[in-house]
Design an enzyme around this catalytic site. Structure first.
Site, PDB file in Angstrom:
ATOM      1  N   SER A 181       0.789  -1.228   0.000  1.00  0.00           N
ATOM      2  CA  SER A 181       0.000   0.000   0.000  1.00  0.00           C
ATOM      3  C   SER A 181       0.825   1.282   0.000  1.00  0.00           C
ATOM      4  O   SER A 181       0.360   2.317  -0.467  1.00  0.00           O
ATOM      5  CB  SER A 181      -0.949   0.005   1.190  1.00  0.00           C
ATOM      6  OG  SER A 181      -0.247  -0.213   2.393  1.00  0.00           O
ATOM      7  N   HIS A 209      -5.232  -3.264  -2.777  1.00  0.00           N
ATOM      8  CA  HIS A 209      -4.792  -2.291  -3.793  1.00  0.00           C
ATOM      9  C   HIS A 209      -4.633  -2.923  -5.173  1.00  0.00           C
ATOM     10  O   HIS A 209      -4.291  -2.221  -6.126  1.00  0.00           O
ATOM     11  CB  HIS A 209      -3.475  -1.637  -3.353  1.00  0.00           C
ATOM     12  CG  HIS A 209      -3.642  -0.834  -2.110  1.00  0.00           C
ATOM     13  ND1 HIS A 209      -3.989   0.499  -2.118  1.00  0.00           N
ATOM     14  CD2 HIS A 209      -3.561  -1.194  -0.800  1.00  0.00           C
ATOM     15  CE1 HIS A 209      -4.101   0.935  -0.877  1.00  0.00           C
ATOM     16  NE2 HIS A 209      -3.837  -0.081  -0.050  1.00  0.00           N
ATOM     17  N   LYS A 240     -11.616   0.865  -2.217  1.00  0.00           N
ATOM     18  CA  LYS A 240     -10.635   1.434  -3.148  1.00  0.00           C
ATOM     19  C   LYS A 240     -11.232   1.381  -4.561  1.00  0.00           C
ATOM     20  O   LYS A 240     -12.122   2.163  -4.849  1.00  0.00           O
ATOM     21  CB  LYS A 240      -9.311   0.713  -2.965  1.00  0.00           C
ATOM     22  CG  LYS A 240      -8.843   0.906  -1.490  1.00  0.00           C
ATOM     23  CD  LYS A 240      -7.633   0.146  -1.148  1.00  0.00           C
ATOM     24  CE  LYS A 240      -7.172   0.248   0.281  1.00  0.00           C
ATOM     25  NZ  LYS A 240      -7.936   0.829   1.345  1.00  0.00           N
TER      26      LYS A 240
END
Ligand code: PMP
Length: 392
Positions: A181, A209, A240
């Site tokens: 990250s 991610h 995300k």
């Protein structure tokens, strides 16, 4: 001595506030888009995890509104007892299909998915092996489990093998971020999976991610390397690329069945709200229908990486839309954050203890919806300010 003394004597954040170098809890009063209104000022957002730019998509918003109308604002209980909706089950089927596993289980947050899975799976006299740069939620999952945590040096396969040798013959779960990250590099899953197999360990990949970024249709890092079947647990978040909030674990059906009955972070916490659930379903559909978003995200990534490197920035080992600029000490990071902020660019400084004292980062992250004009405007500011501060 009072248990509260530590609170009253905690001054680090107040000192930073007094100096004007406090980069946290910034007040955003607009949508999370490529431009945001932050503390009343329009800023270019270069620090969001909305990689596909879907938080503002009309279909994502409409799905949330419709679900709110149909199911109300919340489930008023946990999945286990009274909070399982038909759309939770639909979402779990879609997630399992996306990442290529038999089943999936949705948690209220990504943090809880990690904590809830690791603490349920790893018991006494068993081991959890983590990369030193793994996310805090993985570490907290280890702390909540009755197992023993061992850490290996970041993406260092010799260090991982040494760790596995120390506990040969014991049960162990290796847990790694797919894309790290802060560093923006990709876990060496082919080597990790081969070592797991050689030493009889199991493997869990945190795709927070990497979903929507790597792999066919954005299925993540395990899919990207063709290692879905060798990865026992695939964890992902909705906060995300998937433009909402929540998280999930995908795995073979018996593993998910076990988590449904043993994972305390799931059983003892309220289920994902209807609007959030429906928004993720809409985001998944868009990800499938509009693969050009992922292509654009990579076009932007390659462009920004090339430009940052050409200016002389050290982008470390990043090769993804998370691009950290290694700027050195903390004061340089704060000056850079403050000056970029004055020039209307929103980025995130990363300082100790998240990184070593001279390893501070300016973490940039990009969205498929950034325009070329926005990117070039930001690059101009990075050039001027980087030179002024002697970083490049
Ligand atoms: N894993 C990683 C690698 C993350 O970066 C994050 C969030 N930053 C999480 C898990 C937790 O996810 P969430 O914020 O959706 O709870």
């Amino acid at each position: 001595m009072s248990i509260l003394d530590k609170c009253n004597s905690f001054t680090d954040a107040r000192k930073a506030m007094a100096l004007g170098y406090y980069p946290y809890f910034r007040e955003i009063s607009s949508e999370q888009d490529t431009e945001v209104i932050c503390n009343g000022k329009t800023m270019l957002m270069m620090g969001s995890n909305s990689y596909l730019g879907l938080t503002t998509h009309p279909k994502v918003k409409e799905a949330g509104i419709q679900a709110m109308q149909k199911y109300g604002s919340g489930c008023a209980g946990s999945r286990f007892l009274n909070g399982t909706l038909d759309i939770h089950l639909e979402l779990e089927r879609e997630l399992a299909a996306l990442v290529g596993k038999e089943a999936a289980l949705a948690y209220p947050t990504g943090y809880q998915a990690n904590v809830g899975c690791i603490s349920a799976i790893v018991n006494k006299n068993e081991y959890i092996i983590t990369d030193k740069y793994d996310h805090a939620s993985i570490i907290d999952g280890c702390k909540l489990s009755d197992g023993t945590m061992l850490r290996y040096n970041h993406n260092d396969m010799t260090s991982l093998e040494r760790t596995l040798q120390k506990i040969e013959g014991k049960s162990a779960l290796i847990v790694v971020d797919g894309i790290f990250s802060m560093e923006g590099d990709i876990a060496d899953l082919p080597a990790i999976s081969a070592l797991a197999e050689r030493y009889g360990a199991n493997l869990m990949v945190d795709e927070a991610h990497s979903l929507g970024v790597l792999g066919k249709n954005g299925a993540g890092a395990a899919a990207h390397f063709g290692l879905t079947s060798k990865t026992d647990f695939i964890m992902g978040t909705f906060s995300k690329s998937l433009a909402s909030v929540g998280g999930f674990i995908a795995a073979d059906e018996p593993l998910i069945h076990y988590l449904k009955h043993k994972s305390r972070a799931l059983i003892f916490s309220a289920s994902l709200p209807p609007a959030s659930t429906a928004s993720v379903l809409a985001a998944l559909q868009i990800m499938k229908d509009e693969p050009e978003r992922i292509a654009r995200l990579w076009e932007i990534t390659h462009y920004m990486m090339k430009e940052f490197k050409a200016m002389g920035y050290d982008t470390g080992s990043s090769c993804t839309p998370v691009i950290p600029l290694h700027v050195g000490d903390m004061m340089t990071a704060f000056h850079m954050w403050a000056q970029l902020g004055e020039e209307g660019v929103f980025i995130n400084p990363v300082i100790p203890p998240a990184v070593p004292p001279n390893g501070c980062l300016i973490r940039c992250s990009f969205m498929a919806t950034h325009t070329n004009e926005q990117l070039d405007m930001a690059l101009d500011k990075f050039r001027t300010i980087g030179k002024k501060l002697g970083v490049i």
